[in-house]
Design a protein around this motif. Structure first.
Motif, short mmCIF file in Angstrom:
data_model
loop_
_atom_site.label_atom_id
_atom_site.label_comp_id
_atom_site.label_asym_id
_atom_site.label_seq_id
_atom_site.Cartn_x
_atom_site.Cartn_y
_atom_site.Cartn_z
N LEU A 135 36.84 46.78 32.72
CA LEU A 135 36.73 45.95 33.93
C LEU A 135 35.84 46.62 34.97
CD1 LEU A 135 40.39 44.70 34.38
CD2 LEU A 135 38.39 43.26 33.94
N SER A 136 36.06 47.91 35.17
CA SER A 136 35.30 48.64 36.18
C SER A 136 33.81 48.62 35.86
CB SER A 136 35.81 50.07 36.29
OG SER A 136 35.13 50.79 37.30
N ALA A 137 33.46 48.87 34.61
CA ALA A 137 32.05 48.87 34.22
C ALA A 137 31.42 47.48 34.42
CB ALA A 137 31.91 49.30 32.76
N HIS A 138 32.20 46.44 34.12
CA HIS A 138 31.67 45.09 34.26
C HIS A 138 31.49 44.71 35.72
CE1 HIS A 138 30.88 40.89 33.32
NE2 HIS A 138 31.79 40.55 34.21
N LEU A 139 32.43 45.12 36.58
CA LEU A 139 32.40 44.70 37.99
C LEU A 139 31.54 45.60 38.86
CD1 LEU A 139 36.13 43.66 38.44
CD2 LEU A 139 34.14 42.14 38.62
N ASP A 140 31.06 46.70 38.33
CA ASP A 140 30.23 47.60 39.12
C ASP A 140 28.96 46.86 39.58
OD1 ASP A 140 29.34 49.86 40.38
OD2 ASP A 140 28.79 50.93 38.56
N GLY A 141 28.83 46.70 40.87
CA GLY A 141 27.69 45.99 41.43
C GLY A 141 27.80 44.49 41.41
N ARG A 142 28.98 43.97 41.02
CA ARG A 142 29.19 42.52 40.97
C ARG A 142 30.27 42.12 41.95
NH1 ARG A 142 27.60 40.02 35.93
NH2 ARG A 142 29.00 38.35 36.54
N ARG A 143 30.19 40.89 42.47
CA ARG A 143 31.24 40.36 43.33
C ARG A 143 32.35 39.70 42.52
NH1 ARG A 143 28.96 36.23 47.30
NH2 ARG A 143 31.05 36.43 48.22
N PHE A 144 32.00 39.13 41.37
CA PHE A 144 32.95 38.35 40.59
C PHE A 144 32.79 38.66 39.10
CE2 PHE A 144 31.42 35.55 44.12
CZ PHE A 144 32.53 35.72 44.94
N LEU A 145 33.76 38.24 38.31
CA LEU A 145 33.67 38.43 36.87
C LEU A 145 32.52 37.64 36.26
CD1 LEU A 145 37.48 38.32 36.06
CD2 LEU A 145 35.97 40.26 35.63
N LEU A 146 32.28 36.43 36.79
CA LEU A 146 31.14 35.62 36.40
C LEU A 146 30.13 35.65 37.55
CD1 LEU A 146 33.05 32.59 34.83
CD2 LEU A 146 32.25 34.66 33.68
N ASP A 147 29.16 34.78 37.52
CA ASP A 147 28.18 34.76 38.61
C ASP A 147 28.79 34.30 39.93
OD1 ASP A 147 26.20 35.68 36.93
OD2 ASP A 147 25.39 33.69 36.50
N ASP A 148 29.78 33.43 39.85
CA ASP A 148 30.45 32.90 41.03
C ASP A 148 31.96 33.07 40.88
OD1 ASP A 148 28.08 31.73 42.42
OD2 ASP A 148 28.02 30.48 40.61
N PHE A 149 32.68 32.88 41.97
CA PHE A 149 34.14 32.95 41.94
C PHE A 149 34.68 31.95 40.92
CE2 PHE A 149 38.35 31.57 43.19
CZ PHE A 149 38.99 32.77 43.46
N SER A 150 35.71 32.37 40.18
CA SER A 150 36.33 31.48 39.19
C SER A 150 37.83 31.76 39.14
CB SER A 150 35.72 31.71 37.80
OG SER A 150 36.15 32.96 37.28
N VAL A 151 38.51 30.94 38.35
CA VAL A 151 39.95 31.15 38.18
C VAL A 151 40.25 32.50 37.53
CG1 VAL A 151 40.69 28.74 38.19
CG2 VAL A 151 39.87 29.77 36.06
N ALA A 152 39.28 33.07 36.81
CA ALA A 152 39.50 34.41 36.24
C ALA A 152 39.63 35.46 37.33
CB ALA A 152 38.36 34.76 35.29
N ASP A 153 38.86 35.32 38.40
CA ASP A 153 38.99 36.25 39.53
C ASP A 153 40.36 36.10 40.19
OD1 ASP A 153 36.20 37.41 39.69
OD2 ASP A 153 35.72 35.30 39.90
N ALA A 154 40.82 34.87 40.34
CA ALA A 154 42.14 34.64 40.92
C ALA A 154 43.23 35.30 40.08
CB ALA A 154 42.40 33.14 41.06
#
Length: 203
Positions: A135-154
């Motif tokens: 998770l940390s590697a994926h979110l490094d430099g990103r605001r959200f898991l995908l390009d925009d906020f999604s239910v996965a972020d919630a």
């Protein structure tokens, strides 16, 4: 639409999603071992007794990813999920399943039940290193898991909220701590947490 929840359980994600999409829903608090306000056994809706669960006309759903996907499909396109049949939509499904199996059940479930042995808790903590690292590697430099906020972020925010209750620290994963702090400041998240915290404290 009726959404069944326990304060600060993973069902918090459904309240965040409803807030984010500005949808209407009736939230019904579940007290484990007690009948619902209408007298029914919660197992009639959620056979495992888990939240979130949902009733919407003829549709009854349990299991968090299914409920969150349903809410996302009610929202305006792009608000809670990418468009169907796109690569990004399948990425959403991937992250919902990763959070559900690897983080929620794999790490936190053994840490947050009194039925666990110390060996089971140690095993869960050992799993956290790789899973939080991904998770940390994926979110490094990103605001959200995908390009925009999604239910996965919630959903991810809802389970990362449990670190304090589970006796864990995110100090080893500063990216995750920073992401969680930023998400907690998001209006839809802050409003959901402000609604449920007094209910949790009163439970």
């Amino acid at each position: 639409m009726k959404l069944y929840f326990i304060p600060f359980a993973c069902s918090l994600a459904t309240r965040i999603a409803i807030n984010e999409a500005e949808l209407d829903a009736d939230f019904i608090q579940v007290t484990p071992g007690q009948p619902l306000p209408d007298g029914r056994d919660f197992a009639e809706i959620s056979p495992m007794g888990y939240v979130p669960a949902m009733e919407a006309g003829a549709v009854t759903l349990s299991e968090g990813p299914a409920v969150l996907t349903y809410i996302a499909d009610l929202a305006a396109e792009g608000v809670l999920a990418p468009a169907p049949y796109t690569a990004e939509r399948y990425e959403l499904t991937k992250w919902l399943n990763f959070i559900s199996t690897e983080i929620h059940k794999g790490v936190f479930a053994p840490l947050m039940t009194q039925a666990s042995t110390e060996g089971a808790r140690d095993w869960a903590r050992s799993l956290a290193e790789k899973r939080f690292g991904i998770l940390s590697a994926h979110l490094d430099g990103r605001r959200f898991l995908l390009d925009d906020f999604s239910v996965a972020d919630a959903y991810l925010l809802s389970v990362l909220n449990w670190t304090e209750f589970a006796g864990m620290s995110l100090a080893e994963w500063p990216v995750l701590k920073g992401w969680r702090d930023a998400m907690r400041a998001r209006p839809s998240v802050a409003a959901a947490m402000a609604t449920e915290m007094p209910l949790r404290q009163a439970a």
